[in-house]
Design an enzyme around this catalytic site. Structure first.
Site, PDB file in Angstrom:
ATOM      1  N   ASP A   1      75.897 112.437  27.104  1.00  0.00           N
ATOM      2  CA  ASP A   1      74.714 111.194  26.030  1.00  0.00           C
ATOM      3  C   ASP A   1      73.635 111.932  26.095  1.00  0.00           C
ATOM      4  OD1 ASP A   1      73.222 109.331  27.371  1.00  0.00           O
ATOM      5  OD2 ASP A   1      71.545 110.524  27.644  1.00  0.00           O
TER       6      ASP A   1
ATOM      7  N   THR B   1      72.462 105.722  22.581  1.00  0.00           N
ATOM      8  CA  THR B   1      71.438 107.232  21.963  1.00  0.00           C
ATOM      9  C   THR B   1      71.950 108.196  20.828  1.00  0.00           C
ATOM     10  OG1 THR B   1      72.300 108.571  24.315  1.00  0.00           O
ATOM     11  CG2 THR B   1      70.372 107.216  24.416  1.00  0.00           C
ATOM     12  N   THR B   2      73.739 107.903  21.392  1.00  0.00           N
ATOM     13  CA  THR B   2      74.143 109.104  20.192  1.00  0.00           C
ATOM     14  C   THR B   2      74.377 108.185  19.125  1.00  0.00           C
ATOM     15  OG1 THR B   2      75.208 110.529  22.398  1.00  0.00           O
ATOM     16  CG2 THR B   2      76.183 110.618  20.125  1.00  0.00           C
TER      17      THR B   2
ATOM     18  N   ASP C   1      73.405 104.424  33.011  1.00  0.00           N
ATOM     19  CA  ASP C   1      73.976 103.422  31.755  1.00  0.00           C
ATOM     20  C   ASP C   1      74.220 102.419  31.088  1.00  0.00           C
ATOM     21  OD1 ASP C   1      72.498 105.617  29.914  1.00  0.00           O
ATOM     22  OD2 ASP C   1      74.407 106.863  29.274  1.00  0.00           O
TER      23      ASP C   1
END
Length: 542
Positions: free
Chosen positions: A69, A102-103, A400
């Protein structure tokens, strides 16, 4: 520079404005900032996609975290560069607003900065590059809205929500159980969602983890699960039609807050003190019994004497319950938190259909389950796993997935994953660049090339040939653009030997708001980095 001598006649050199010599200004400062930000992007690039690799993070205290994550990785690592911290905040912003991607947002920002570095070497001013990126981001956002499709989230037993949650979980450590985990995430969100207002109250969803089982044993409980147990082994372990007295005051006599001294000089005085203390305990228990409560939830502890007295009065109790758990119990059961025994009344009791204590395996670990809560539809997801690291990563993955389901309830428009949306935006931005004259055209085309870095990273992390796979998918999108806007990269090869496939048929969906947020945040942060031409420590500039 000047030459001076010490008391022994030895010469030494004094450099004036030594701090300013360490500073880098202008284009060199911009290039240095780009290098620092790209170093963060390169760390996360290998963690993108369903075949992305995990990172093992070791804290200074020796705590180990294994995750892919992006937000978690960047929170744990120590970053010294102030510009690199902007990338950390970028990932945190995406996590706070959307909960997923988020990545990808950091990888996209890194690709934009790489293209900006090439343009700087050609002599293009950073402001013109930033302006071109802004125009290109607007075109890409518009293209995303054009290719998005509305999903009926209520039909077929909310299958659309499950499919989108499975897409999110495909890149997580729980991907082998992604169908089960997606069902749990959807049920948890729907239990607390207001579909009429398209709103979800995440405060009513709790996640608890317990090691020792397998991921398949992860369950959802319509109520609360508290990591506590009944205070005495002989108290009732199952309480039907529970009426809970929620206390923030301890079961013990009050203690003076100032210094005090008590002298006991005789047996009679000691017995009198003991009787007064016992009477105080009995009064406290009687006040709870008179209110009609059959379970006590106490934030503070109480000694064995009070515990035994509660047992004699057939009043089960739970002690050392945290403040956050107390608030959740009060909200879920409709009870009021009572700070003093004098304030206890029947109207302040919380009610639940059943409270039971569960145990795990052959160990002494137990947890408290509060089911059929009266006031709200609170739910708890109990995550099991073989190790603490696995449990924590599963909790992050489920969070998530829940965020994606919440976003789809708020806005039911989706785009297609596997790099399909990025390729479609790249083609649209390239077409727009051909209509632009001047230096901005170079920046807009560079933005289109940066968008292709996402599918390139997906192919590279899957062990494929990145350039060949992306070129084949891009060619098919151009050829069949009228009806195949969802064409992206898949693990299985097609009849032509390439791994391009229609993501709509494979059920790979991503929320429109999540993709738009990625583009918007990445463009904003890149613009901010390009406009920095000097880094000045506070108080050092003269």
């Amino acid at each position: 520079m000047s030459m001076v001598y010490d008391e022994y006649g030895r010469p030494f050199i004094i450099l004036k404005e030594q701090q300013s010599k360490n500073r880098v200004k202008g284009i060199e400062a911009t290039k240095s900032n780009i290098l620092a930000a790209r170093s963060i992007s390169s760390v996360l690039r290998t963690s993108l996609g369903p075949k992305g690799l995990d990172k093992l993070l070791v804290s200074p205290d020796g705590d180990v975290t294994i995750t892919n994550d992006g937000a978690t990785i960047l929170q744990e690592i120590q970053v010294d560069s102030q510009v690199a911290k902007l990338m950390v905040e970028l990932s945190a912003s995406q996590d706070d607003e959307i909960g997923d991607g988020t990545t990808g947002v950091v990888v996209l920002a890194g690709a934009l900065l790489e293209q900006a570095d090439h343009l700087l070497r050609k002599g293009i001013h950073p402001i013109r590059i930033a302006e071109g990126f802004e125009r290109a981001a607007g075109v890409a956002m518009k293209r995303l809205e054009e290719i998005s499709e509305k999903m009926d989230i209520n039909s077929n037993d909310h299958e659309a929500l499950v499919t989108t949650a499975m897409t999110t979980l495909s890149s997580k450590i729980v991907q082998q159980n992604k169908r089960m985990m997606a069902d749990i995430a959807v049920k948890a969100v729907l239990n607390v969602a207001d579909l009429e207002r398209n709103d979800v109250n995440f405060e009513r969803i709790r996640m608890e983890g317990k090691t020792g089982g397998s991921l398949e044993e992860t369950t959802i409980v319509n109520g609360l699960v508290i990591d506590k147990e009944i205070s005495h082994p002989q108290m009732a372990k199952v309480i039907e039609n529970a009426k809970m007295c929620i206390l923030t005051c301890p079961f013990e006599p009050p203690k003076p807050k100032t210094k005090h001294k008590l002298e006991i000089s005789s047996k009679e005085a000691y017995e009198k003190l003991y009787q007064n203390e016992q009477q105080y305990f009995r009064d406290m228990v009687q006040k709870v019994k008179d209110s009609g409560a059959n379970l006590v939830i106490c934030q503070w502890g109480f000694d064995d004497e009070a515990n035994h007295l509660l047992l004699q009065n057939q009043l089960p109790a739970v002690r050392w319950v945290g403040g956050v758990e107390m608030e959740h119990i009060a909200m879920a059961t409709g009870g009021r938190i009572v700070p003093r025994f004098e304030d206890i009344s029947a109207s302040k009791l919380g009610t639940a259909g059943r409270v039971r204590e569960i145990s795990f395996g052959n160990t002494s670990e137990r947890m408290l389950v509060i089911e059929d809560c009266a006031s709200s539809s609170a739910v708890t997801v109990l995550v099991r796993g073989g190790s603490k690291m696995l449990v924590e990563e599963a909790k992050r993955s489920l969070h998530d997935a829940m965020c994606v389901v919440r976003n789809l309830i708020r806005d039911n428009r989706v785009v297609y994953g596997g790099g399909a949306a990025e390729l479609a935006c790249s083609l649209a931005v390239s077409e727009y660049a051909d209509t632009v004259t001047g230096v901005d055209q170079y920046a807009i085309k560079a933005f289109a090339e940066a968008l292709e870095d996402i599918p390139l990273a997906l192919a590279e992390n899957s062990g494929l040939s990145p350039i060949e796979e992306v070129a084949a998918a891009k060619a098919r999108q151009v050829k069949e653009n009228s009806h195949l806007i969802g064409l992206g990269l898949d693990i299985e090869a097609n009849e032509e030997g390439f791994h391009s496939a229609d993501m709509k048929e494979h059920g790979v969906f991503e929320t429109l708001c999540g993709k738009q947020q990625q583009l918007q945040l990445a463009a904003q942060v890149v613009k901010m980095i390009l406009k920095i031409d000097d880094v000045i420590s506070m108080g050092s500039y003269q």
